[in-house]
Scaffold this active site. Structure first.
Site, mmCIF file in Angstrom:
data_model
loop_
_atom_site.group_PDB
_atom_site.id
_atom_site.type_symbol
_atom_site.label_atom_id
_atom_site.label_comp_id
_atom_site.label_asym_id
_atom_site.label_seq_id
_atom_site.Cartn_x
_atom_site.Cartn_y
_atom_site.Cartn_z
ATOM 1 N N CYS A 87 51.457 51.135 28.396
ATOM 2 C CA CYS A 87 51.832 52.463 28.911
ATOM 3 C C CYS A 87 53.344 52.698 28.879
ATOM 4 C CB CYS A 87 51.294 52.658 30.322
ATOM 5 S SG CYS A 87 49.543 52.273 30.463
ATOM 6 N N HIS A 126 54.809 58.313 33.470
ATOM 7 C CA HIS A 126 53.533 57.939 32.857
ATOM 8 C C HIS A 126 52.406 58.446 33.745
ATOM 9 C CE1 HIS A 126 50.140 55.831 31.423
ATOM 10 N NE2 HIS A 126 50.144 54.901 32.367
ATOM 11 N N ASN A 185 44.468 59.102 31.927
ATOM 12 C CA ASN A 185 45.556 58.176 31.604
ATOM 13 C C ASN A 185 45.417 57.773 30.138
ATOM 14 O OD1 ASN A 185 47.014 55.789 31.157
ATOM 15 N ND2 ASN A 185 46.707 55.014 33.226
#
Ligand SMILES: CC(C)(COP(=O)(O)OP(=O)(O)OC[C@H]1O[C@@H](n2cnc3c(N)ncnc32)[C@H](O)[C@@H]1OP(=O)(O)O)[C@@H](O)C(=O)NCCC(=O)NCCS
Length: 342
Positions: free
Chosen positions: A124, A267, A298
């Site tokens: 990520c 993020h 996500n």
């Protein structure tokens, strides 16, 4: 005989993001669909993660397909032809081939002739890692124009029966074109890693362990796919307590204050992590905050460029404004920097 001196550039240039693009697969996946496989509720998922829907790619849609769509948009918006790109950095942990990397395949698809091209595995944080590298490459003269892509097909590596992760992940791609600028457009990167926490988010088992199992038990033994698993609370606590100071350092390193920001794009891991960071950073209320996770889930390396693209497209953040971006995830790894939005 004396050793000859190698030629090397002695002056640094400036770099900035010239164009951003995003691609979300067509299929919208609701919490109801996720609930077919896990014991949970729409209310729990919304409250604990902020996720209402996410997108899943088609079975025949690859990370390269998604990356191509996002890249074409980014190049178009930068006003550049693919032929003007001389390096491609692709941040992904879900390209399903150990080798070759996805970046050269993407470059060929786009018609970029003979670029430097490689994949980067920083989960990520991958997009922010790649932006940092692209900045340094342009500044040092290693490349003039770098295509940075964050792309994931997490639906391929998610166990839909795992209630700790099945509702979190989505698929998508974001791309940025980084090129030469007359002013600094990418601030210093604050980054690091904590390998002692490697088991906090991990593929359930390695490919070689899977092979051993298959050899020992035979192909028909119902061996589990090595999906990604995570210790949700461990990651949550780390992100909430440790990432705001990193973001703060990136703002200081850029020589600005939070009041100078025109957007905060963390993020998109969990809406509650975003809320906690906003509070810890004491962000002025005029700074819009990316909340793309509600619709997109996500998407790991893709989440920051996707969220920033949405903010620019919807007029929530101004073109040319400064954005604080921070990525964090499996490794554990993290990276933050302030960028001028294209
Ligand atoms: C996954 C995550 C949403 C879970 O939220 P949480 O508040 O930490 O939940 P917990 O794991 O503490 O579990 C709380 C309770 O909910 C239950 N629960 C866990 N998953 C559930 C689910 N899908 N549905 C309903 N209940 C669930 C647990 O069993 C626990 O019940 P208990 O209190 O009776 O023991 C959260 O930890 C998270 O987002 N972590 C970060 C993940 C992340 O960002 N990963 C990507 C890399 S950046």
């Amino acid at each position: 005989m004396s050793t000859p001196t190698l030629s090397a550039p002695t002056t640094l240039r400036h770099a900035r993001i010239l164009g951003l693009g995003g691609y979300r697969p067509e299929r919208v996946v609701t919490n109801e669909e996720i609930l077919q496989f896990i014991e949970s509720s729409d209310e729990w998922i919304r409250q604990r993660s902020g996720i209402v829907t996410r997108r899943f790619a088609r079975d025949d849609e690859s990370v390269v397909d998604m990356a191509e769509a996002a890249s074409r948009q980014a190049l178009d918006r930068a006003g550049l032809e693919p032929g003007q790109v001389d390096a491609v950095l692709m941040a992904t942990v879900t390209h399903p081939l150990q080798t070759p990397a996805a970046a050269p395949i993407l470059a060929h698809r786009l018609g970029i002739e003979d670029p430097a091209a490689m994949d980067l595995s920083a989960a990520c944080a991958g997009y922010c890692y790649a932006i940092s590298l692209a900045n340094d490459m342009v500044r040092a003269g290693t490349a003039d124009t770098v295509l940075v892509v964050g792309v994931e097909k997490l639906s391929d590596f998610t166990d839909k029966h795992d209630r700790g992760s099945a509702f979190i992940f989505g698929d998508g791609a974001g791309a940025a074109v980084v090129g030469v600028s007359d002013r600094p457009g990418i601030g210093p990167t604050v980054w690091g890693s904590l390998g002692d926490r490697a088991d906090a988010i991990t593929q359930r088992e390695s490919w070689t362990d899977l092979r051993s199992e298959m050899e020992a038990e035979g192909r028909e033994a119902g061996i589990a796919w090595p999906a990604f698993v995570m210790q949700g609370q461990t990651v949550f606590r780390w992100a909430v307590f440790s990432m705001a100071p990193v973001a703060q350092q990136a703002v200081e390193a850029a020589g600005i204050t939070p009041a100078d920001l025109a957007a905060f794009v963390p993020h998109q891991a969990n809406m509650r992590i975003t809320d906690a960071m906003v509070k810890a950073l004491d962000l002025p209320p005029h700074v819009p905050v990316a909340r793309d996770i509600a619709q997109t889930g996500n998407t790991s390396a893709a989440s920051i460029p996707l969220a920033m693209s949405r903010m620019l497209d919807e007029g929530e953040a101004p073109h040319g404004g400064l954005a604080l971006q921070i990525g964090f995830g499996a490794g554990l790894v993290y990276a933050a920097q302030v960028v001028e939005m294209p």
